[in-house]
Design an enzyme around this catalytic site. Structure first.
Site, PDB file in Angstrom:
ATOM      1  N   HIS A 178       0.936  -1.195  -0.221  1.00 33.05           N
ATOM      2  CA  HIS A 178       0.181   0.240  -0.155  1.00 33.05           C
ATOM      3  C   HIS A 178       1.029   1.674   0.279  1.00 33.05           C
ATOM      4  CE1 HIS A 178      -3.055  -3.008   0.852  1.00 33.05           C
ATOM      5  NE2 HIS A 178      -3.697  -1.749   0.873  1.00 33.05           N
ATOM      6  N   HIS A 223       0.557  -3.062   9.619  1.00 37.41           N
ATOM      7  CA  HIS A 223       2.295  -3.117   9.080  1.00 37.41           C
ATOM      8  C   HIS A 223       3.027  -2.680  10.717  1.00 37.41           C
ATOM      9  CE1 HIS A 223       2.208  -4.525   5.054  1.00 37.41           C
ATOM     10  NE2 HIS A 223       1.152  -3.639   4.878  1.00 37.41           N
ATOM     11  N   ASP A 260       8.145  -1.546   7.769  1.00 36.15           N
ATOM     12  CA  ASP A 260       7.121  -2.139   6.538  1.00 36.15           C
ATOM     13  C   ASP A 260       7.527  -1.711   6.043  1.00 36.15           C
ATOM     14  OD1 ASP A 260       7.808  -4.653   7.923  1.00 36.15           O
ATOM     15  OD2 ASP A 260       5.623  -4.733   7.643  1.00 36.15           O
TER      16      ASP A 260
END
Length: 429
Positions: A315, A358, A362
Site C-alpha cells: 500500500h 504493518h 515495513d
C-alpha cells in the site's frame, strides 16, 4: 581555395572535409566525412545533440561548442536551403531555434503567452533567453507547455510514444501483479503461529493506539491519488511514456517485494488480526485464491484479506509512487495539486501504521525503496547518462530498452484528446 558557404546543399563529402579543415576541425574529418560520409545536406542537419550522442560521441566540450557555433552560422546563411530540405527552425527543438544559444541560459515561465518567434507565432510556454541586457521570446510548441524548473539545452522535441513498448510494460506489470498474488498465497501458508511468535516490539505501534477504520482511510487516499493520476494521464500529451514508466517502476518494486516477503516471514503485528497459517490445497486452489487477490487489487475495500505479506508494505509503494508521478508530471506552479498529493501520501502512510496492519519498518523500507527507484530512474532518463555507461546498460537492461529513444526530460504538455466538447479543446489545447 576556400569553399563558398552559399551553396552548402550541393557540397560533397570532400567539400565538407575542406570546410572542417579551414575552421580548425581537421581532427574530425576522418570521423565525420570518412566514417559517416557527411555531405552538404547532412551537415546542415547536424545538431549539437548529434555531436554529443552516438555514433559520433564527441567528448571535448570546447570543440563541441565551437563546431556548434560554426554550424549555426552556416545554417543562418543557408536559410533558403534549409527550407527546401524541410529543416526549418520550427522543426528543431526550441533550444536550437535561436542563433547563439551556446553558453546562454534558458529559463522557463509558467504563463502561456502568444509571442513573435522570428516570422511565426506560437502558442505555448514562454521561453526567455537571457544574454546580458538583451531578451528574446519564443514559445516551446503548439501545445500548452509547462516545465519543472530550469532547462539547459533541449527543452522539448518530438517524443515518439512507442505504444508497443507501453504495451510490453503493461504486460510486465500485469505478470508481476499475478506473481505477487501467488506469492501472497504461499506466504499465507507460512504465517508464524501467534502463540509461539507474538508481535515484535515496535515503537510506533506500542505508542499509538489502533484506529479500526484507519486502513480503509489509507486505501481511500490511494484511490484519490489514482484518480488524480488518471486525469493527468488523460490530458498529458506524452501519456504513453508516463504510463510506461509507471508500469516499469511499479512492476520492479513489487517484484522485489515478492522476494522480501517470501524470504522472511514476520510475525503478525497485532493481536487484532485474525491471521493464522492457512493451506489452500493443490496448485489449482492456490491459483484460484491468487486470482481473487489479483482481481480485488489486494485491497480490503474490495473484500480481500491477506496475511503474512508484511515486508514490505505494498500500500505504501502504490500511494508513494502515485504521489511522485502526480508531482513530477505537473508544473511546479500547481502548488495546490502538489500539496493535496503530498498530504494524501503522508496521511495514507500514517493511516497504515495507525491501523496496526504493518510494522513501522515495513512502511519505512517501502517508502525508501520506492522514492529511490523513482529518483534514480528519472535521473538516468533525464540526463541520459546510461548511454555513456556500459555498466548501466548491463545492470538495467529493461530501463535501457524503455528509455533508449526518449531524448531528455519529458515536457509537461497538455491537450484534450477528444474532439468534443469544443470549449475543452480550446481551453486545454
Amino acid at each position: 581555395m576556400e569553399v563558398l558557404e552559399d551553396s552548402v546543399s550541393a557540397w560533397s563529402c570532400k567539400q565538407v572535409a575542406q570546410w572542417l579543415q579551414e575552421r580548425g576541425f581537421g581532427e574530425y574529418v576522418e570521423l565525420l566525412c570518412g566514417q559517416h560520409r557527411l555531405d552538404g545536406p547532412s551537415l546542415l542537419a547536424l545538431t549539437e545533440a548529434d555531436l554529443r550522442g552516438p555514433p559520433l560521441g564527441l567528448t571535448v566540450l570546447g570543440d563541441i561548442k565551437r563546431l556548434t557555433i560554426a554550424l549555426r552560422r552556416l545554417q543562418r546563411r543557408n536559410q533558403a536551403q534549409l527550407e527546401e530540405l524541410g529543416l526549418r527552425p520550427a522543426d528543431s527543438s526550441p533550444a536550437e531555434q535561436l542563433l547563439g544559444t551556446a553558453g546562454r541560459e534558458w529559463s522557463c515561465d509558467g504563463a502561456d503567452r502568444r509571442c513573435n518567434g522570428g516570422d511565426r507565432f506560437y502558442n505555448g510556454t514562454e521561453l526567455r533567453l537571457r544574454n546580458g541586457d538583451r531578451s528574446a521570446l519564443c514559445s516551446a510548441s503548439t501545445a500548452h507547455t509547462h516545465y519543472n524548473g530550469r532547462c539547459k539545452q533541449h527543452l522539448s522535441g518530438r517524443l515518439d510514444p512507442e505504444v508497443w513498448k507501453t504495451i510490453i510494460s503493461s504486460i510486465y506489470v500485469f505478470f508481476v501483479f499475478g506473481f505477487t498474488s501467488f506469492v501472497m498465497v504461499i506466504v499465507h501458508e507460512r504465517v508464524p503461529d501467534m502463540t509461539t511468535y507474538p508481535p515484535l516490539p515496535d515503537i510506533f505501534l506500542d505508542s499509538v493506539p489502533r484506529i479500526p477504520w484507519a486502513f480503509a482511510m489509507a486505501e481511500a487516499c490511494g484511490v484519490i491519488l489514482c484518480y488524480m493520476f488518471i486525469l493527468i494521464l488523460l490530458l498529458h500529451r506524452h501519456r504513453s511514456i508516463l504510463f510506461r514508466r509507471l508500469c516499469s517502476l511499479m512492476g520492479t518494486v513489487f517484484l522485489l517485494r515478492c522476494c522480501t516477503m517470501f524470504v522472511t516471514s514476520l510475525s503478525v503485528p497485532g493481536q487484532h488480526l485474525k491471521c493464522a497459517s492457512k493451506t489452500y490445497g493443490d496448485i489449482w486452489g492456490k491459483m484460484q485464491r491468487a486470482l481473487l487477490i489479483w482481481s480485488g487489487f489486494g485491497m480490503t475495500l474490495t473484500g480481500v484479506q491477506t496475511c503474512g505479506d508484511y515486508m514490505f508494505s505494498g500500500h505504501t509503494v502504490v500511494i508513494t509512487l502515485l504521489n511522485f508521478f502526480v508531482t513530477e508530471y505537473t508544473p511546479r506552479s500547481w502548488n495546490l495539486i502538489h500539496t493535496i498529493s503530498w498530504v494524501l501520501n503522508l496521511f495514507g502512510i500514517f493511516f497504515i501504521l495507525a491501523a496496526h496492519e504493518h510494522y513501522s519498518i515495513d512502511v519505512f523500507i517501502a517508502f525508501y525503496i520506492t522514492t529511490r527507484l523513482f529518483l534514480y530512474y528519472h535521473t538516468l532518463a533525464n540526463t541520459r547518462a546510461f548511454q555513456h555507461s556500459r555498466r548501466a546498460r548491463i545492470w538495467f537492461p529493461m530501463f535501457s530498452f524503455f528509455e533508449c529513444n526518449v531524448n531528455g526530460a519529458v515536457p509537461n504538455q497538455y491537450h484534450w484528446p477528444f474532439s468534443k466538447p469544443a470549449f475543452m479543446k480550446s481551453m486545454i489545447g
